[in-house]
Design a protein around this motif. Sequence first.
Motif, PDB file in Angstrom:
ATOM      1  N   GLY A 209      -3.546   7.971   5.606  1.00  0.00           N
ATOM      2  CA  GLY A 209      -2.417   7.094   5.337  1.00  0.00           C
ATOM      3  C   GLY A 209      -2.643   5.633   5.640  1.00  0.00           C
ATOM      4  N   SER A 210      -3.805   5.263   6.212  1.00  0.00           N
ATOM      5  CA  SER A 210      -4.085   3.859   6.504  1.00  0.00           C
ATOM      6  C   SER A 210      -4.577   3.154   5.249  1.00  0.00           C
ATOM      7  CB  SER A 210      -5.119   3.742   7.620  1.00  0.00           C
ATOM      8  OG  SER A 210      -6.328   4.380   7.240  1.00  0.00           O
ATOM      9  N   ILE A 211      -4.484   1.826   5.243  1.00  0.00           N
ATOM     10  CA  ILE A 211      -4.864   1.037   4.078  1.00  0.00           C
ATOM     11  C   ILE A 211      -6.378   1.066   3.916  1.00  0.00           C
ATOM     12  CG2 ILE A 211      -4.789  -1.248   3.041  1.00  0.00           C
ATOM     13  CD1 ILE A 211      -2.220  -1.758   4.538  1.00  0.00           C
TER      14      ILE A 211
ATOM     15  N   CYS B 122       3.033  -4.403   3.378  1.00  0.00           N
ATOM     16  CA  CYS B 122       4.134  -3.471   3.195  1.00  0.00           C
ATOM     17  C   CYS B 122       3.582  -2.072   2.951  1.00  0.00           C
ATOM     18  CB  CYS B 122       5.028  -3.880   2.025  1.00  0.00           C
ATOM     19  SG  CYS B 122       5.930  -5.422   2.281  1.00  0.00           S
ATOM     20  N   GLN B 123       4.268  -1.087   3.509  1.00  0.00           N
ATOM     21  CA  GLN B 123       3.888   0.309   3.324  1.00  0.00           C
ATOM     22  C   GLN B 123       4.988   1.002   2.534  1.00  0.00           C
ATOM     23  OE1 GLN B 123       0.945   1.097   5.055  1.00  0.00           O
ATOM     24  NE2 GLN B 123       0.733   3.139   4.158  1.00  0.00           N
ATOM     25  N   PHE B 124       4.618   1.586   1.397  1.00  0.00           N
ATOM     26  CA  PHE B 124       5.566   2.289   0.535  1.00  0.00           C
ATOM     27  C   PHE B 124       5.408   3.779   0.791  1.00  0.00           C
ATOM     28  CE2 PHE B 124       7.489   2.558  -3.948  1.00  0.00           C
ATOM     29  CZ  PHE B 124       8.728   2.181  -3.468  1.00  0.00           C
ATOM     30  N   GLU B 125       6.472   4.433   1.223  1.00  0.00           N
ATOM     31  CA  GLU B 125       6.404   5.827   1.647  1.00  0.00           C
ATOM     32  C   GLU B 125       7.370   6.677   0.842  1.00  0.00           C
ATOM     33  OE1 GLU B 125       7.450   5.689   5.713  1.00  0.00           O
ATOM     34  OE2 GLU B 125       5.762   4.426   6.321  1.00  0.00           O
ATOM     35  N   GLY B 126       7.074   7.959   0.760  1.00  0.00           N
ATOM     36  CA  GLY B 126       7.963   8.888   0.082  1.00  0.00           C
ATOM     37  C   GLY B 126       7.303  10.223  -0.139  1.00  0.00           C
ATOM     38  N   GLU B 127       8.104  11.288  -0.131  1.00  0.00           N
ATOM     39  CA  GLU B 127       7.607  12.627  -0.417  1.00  0.00           C
ATOM     40  C   GLU B 127       7.617  12.874  -1.921  1.00  0.00           C
ATOM     41  OE1 GLU B 127       6.425  14.596   1.840  1.00  0.00           O
ATOM     42  OE2 GLU B 127       7.001  13.433   3.615  1.00  0.00           O
ATOM     43  N   ARG B 128       6.647  13.639  -2.385  1.00  0.00           N
ATOM     44  CA  ARG B 128       6.534  13.887  -3.816  1.00  0.00           C
ATOM     45  C   ARG B 128       7.727  14.655  -4.370  1.00  0.00           C
ATOM     46  NH1 ARG B 128       1.913  12.988  -6.562  1.00  0.00           N
ATOM     47  NH2 ARG B 128       0.090  12.265  -5.396  1.00  0.00           N
ATOM     48  N   HIS B 129       8.306  15.559  -3.581  1.00  0.00           N
ATOM     49  CA  HIS B 129       9.422  16.352  -4.069  1.00  0.00           C
ATOM     50  C   HIS B 129      10.762  15.667  -3.891  1.00  0.00           C
ATOM     51  CE1 HIS B 129       9.049  17.306   0.258  1.00  0.00           C
ATOM     52  NE2 HIS B 129      10.363  17.404   0.227  1.00  0.00           N
ATOM     53  N   SER B 130      10.767  14.468  -3.362  1.00  0.00           N
ATOM     54  CA  SER B 130      12.011  13.730  -3.132  1.00  0.00           C
ATOM     55  C   SER B 130      12.000  12.434  -3.927  1.00  0.00           C
ATOM     56  CB  SER B 130      12.183  13.427  -1.636  1.00  0.00           C
ATOM     57  OG  SER B 130      13.301  12.592  -1.417  1.00  0.00           O
TER      58      SER B 130
ATOM     59  N   ALA C 150       0.839  -1.193   0.000  1.00  0.00           N
ATOM     60  CA  ALA C 150       0.000   0.000   0.000  1.00  0.00           C
ATOM     61  C   ALA C 150       0.872   1.240   0.000  1.00  0.00           C
ATOM     62  CB  ALA C 150      -0.933  -0.002   1.221  1.00  0.00           C
ATOM     63  N   GLY C 151       0.310   2.319  -0.511  1.00  0.00           N
ATOM     64  CA  GLY C 151       1.024   3.583  -0.552  1.00  0.00           C
ATOM     65  C   GLY C 151       0.193   4.641  -1.242  1.00  0.00           C
TER      66      GLY C 151
ATOM     67  N   LEU D 147      13.632   9.784  -2.892  1.00  0.00           N
ATOM     68  CA  LEU D 147      13.786   8.682  -1.948  1.00  0.00           C
ATOM     69  C   LEU D 147      12.448   8.031  -1.650  1.00  0.00           C
ATOM     70  CD1 LEU D 147      15.569   7.102   0.131  1.00  0.00           C
ATOM     71  CD2 LEU D 147      14.858   8.809   1.797  1.00  0.00           C
ATOM     72  N   ARG D 148      12.429   6.692  -1.644  1.00  0.00           N
ATOM     73  CA  ARG D 148      11.266   5.908  -1.266  1.00  0.00           C
ATOM     74  C   ARG D 148      11.675   4.880  -0.225  1.00  0.00           C
ATOM     75  NH1 ARG D 148       9.643   9.647  -3.561  1.00  0.00           N
ATOM     76  NH2 ARG D 148       8.151   9.771  -5.289  1.00  0.00           N
ATOM     77  N   LEU D 149      10.836   4.714   0.785  1.00  0.00           N
ATOM     78  CA  LEU D 149      11.089   3.752   1.859  1.00  0.00           C
ATOM     79  C   LEU D 149       9.991   2.698   1.861  1.00  0.00           C
ATOM     80  CD1 LEU D 149      12.155   6.103   4.804  1.00  0.00           C
ATOM     81  CD2 LEU D 149      13.621   4.853   3.227  1.00  0.00           C
ATOM     82  N   LEU D 150      10.393   1.443   1.961  1.00  0.00           N
ATOM     83  CA  LEU D 150       9.460   0.322   2.017  1.00  0.00           C
ATOM     84  C   LEU D 150       9.577  -0.342   3.382  1.00  0.00           C
ATOM     85  CD1 LEU D 150       7.417  -1.489   0.495  1.00  0.00           C
ATOM     86  CD2 LEU D 150       9.352  -2.911  -0.202  1.00  0.00           C
ATOM     87  N   ARG D 151       8.462  -0.386   4.112  1.00  0.00           N
ATOM     88  CA  ARG D 151       8.438  -0.969   5.452  1.00  0.00           C
ATOM     89  C   ARG D 151       7.468  -2.141   5.478  1.00  0.00           C
ATOM     90  NH1 ARG D 151      10.413   3.260   8.827  1.00  0.00           N
ATOM     91  NH2 ARG D 151      10.289   5.294   7.825  1.00  0.00           N
TER      92      ARG D 151
END
Length: 467
Positions: free
Chosen positions: A222-224, A238-246, A97-98, A248-252
Motif C-alpha cells: 500500500g505504500s507509494i 494524497c492517498q485514494f482508498e476504497g474497497e473493490r466491492h464498495s 496514489a492508490g 465508497l472512496r476516501l481521499l486523505r
Amino acid sequence: MPSKTPVRARPGYRCAECGWQTAKWVGRCGECQAWGTVEEVGAPAAARTTAPAVVRQPARPIAEVDVEAARATPTGVDELDRVLGGGLVPGAVVLMAGEPGVGKSTLLLDAASRAAGAGRTVLYVTAEESAAQVRLRAERIGALRPRLLLASETDLATVLGHVEASSPDLLVVDSVQTVASAEVEGAAGGVSQVREVAAALIAVAKRRGMATLLVGHVTKDGSIAGPRTLEHLVDVVCQFEGERHSRLRLLRAVKNRYGPTDEVGCFDLSEDGIEGLPDPSGLFVSSTTERVPGTCITVTLEGRRPLLAELQALVATETAAGSARRVTNGLESGRVAMLLAVLQRRLGVSLAQRDTYVATVGGVRLTEPSVDLGAALAVVSAVADRPLPEGLVAFGEVGLAGEVRRVTGVPRRLSEAARLGFRSAVVPVGSLPSGGGPAGLRVHEVGSLAEAVAIAGLLPREGRDRG
C-alpha cells in the motif's frame, strides 16, 4: 626512485530510499529492507567552494511578499478542495496514489474537466491508456470540454514539449511511473527514472506557475511506489482508498504544504463517474428500523469529519469443536479478539466455545480505537439476544482491565449524533465539560465496560448520567 601512482577511491553503493551505504552491491538494502534500490555511486568528488553569484532580486521583508500568486484556486470538486485546503495553488505539485481501479484517473479527469469548464487550459497526459480510451471515459462521465487537451505520451521530452506548446494552467500526468526519460538508463518505473521524471515536471511547474497533478502507483503493502524522495519533492501527497466491492472512496492528505493533513474527502464511485459525498454517514448505517440484537451505532472520526457507522455481531451456539471461530470484516481481527477476551474475563460473558462474527455495514473499514465500546456492546447484545435501546450511540476505547478510556473529538461526535436524531450516547467518563452535551441528547458517562453494559440494559444498572 619510481613515483607512486595515486590510488583512486573505490566506488561504493547507496540505497536510493534511505541512503544506506555499502562497499559491494546487494539486491536488498540492509537498512530499510527494500529490494532493487541499491545503486552504484562514483568516488567522492574533491571538496570545492562555490563562488557567490550576483543577486538579481534582493531579499525583501517577509511582510512585503505578495501572497496573491499563492492563493488556491478551487477545482470545482468540493471534496477534493476540502482535502487540498481550498484548491490548487499555482505551481503546486500534487501526487495522488492508490490501488489499481480505485478511481484515481476518473477523479482527476473530472477535476480537469471542471477546471477547463471554468476557462482554464488543461493538459491531460495519459501514459497508460490510449487517447481513445480516455476520450470514452470522458464521454461517459460528461467531461468533454474544448479547453481540455489530451495527449498520449510516455517520453518525458515530448511531454515537456506539449507543455511548452500549449502553456496549460493545469497539467495532469497519468502516471509518473510510466513516463521515462531517454537521458536516464533503466526502464520506466525504476528508481532513477521516477526521480528524473518527477524532478523535471516539478521544475517546469515551479517555473511556469502551473499546478500539476501526478498519478502514482502503490506497492503490495500500500505504500507509494518509487523512491522515497518522490514524496519529499512534491508539495502534496494524497492517498485514494476504497474497497473493490464498495462504492465508497476516501481521499486523505498524507502531506500538504498548503493546508491541513487531517481532512478526508468522501466520494461515491459509480458507472456514471465519481461524485462527492458531503454527508456520507447514511452509507454505513442499515436502513431497517427494526431493533435487532447484536447491532450498535458508533461515531468514528475520519480526519476531522465525524461519521456514524453500524457494528454488527453474531454469536453462534456453543460448538463441539476444540476452538471457536473468530471472523471479522471491516475491523482489526486482533483488536476484536482482545475485546472478546476482556468480555469473558471481566464480565463473565461465555465466548470460548462460541463462534463469533463481527462486521461493519457498508464495507467501511474502522481502525480507530474509539469503536471498541460499540463493538463490545454489539457482542454482549448478541449473546443476551436483546437489542440495545433505540437511538443509542456508543464510542470509547476499551482497555485490558475493562476500563473505558477517553478519545478525541467528543464534542464533534456528539454533535453529529444529535444532528442525525440520536437521543442518548455512552461515552468515557470525563469527556465532557460542565455544560454537558448537545440539546436533545442524553449523555451517559461510564468508566468501565460493566457500567456501559448496565446502561444498555443488559446488566444491573451502574454509572452516571449527564444530559
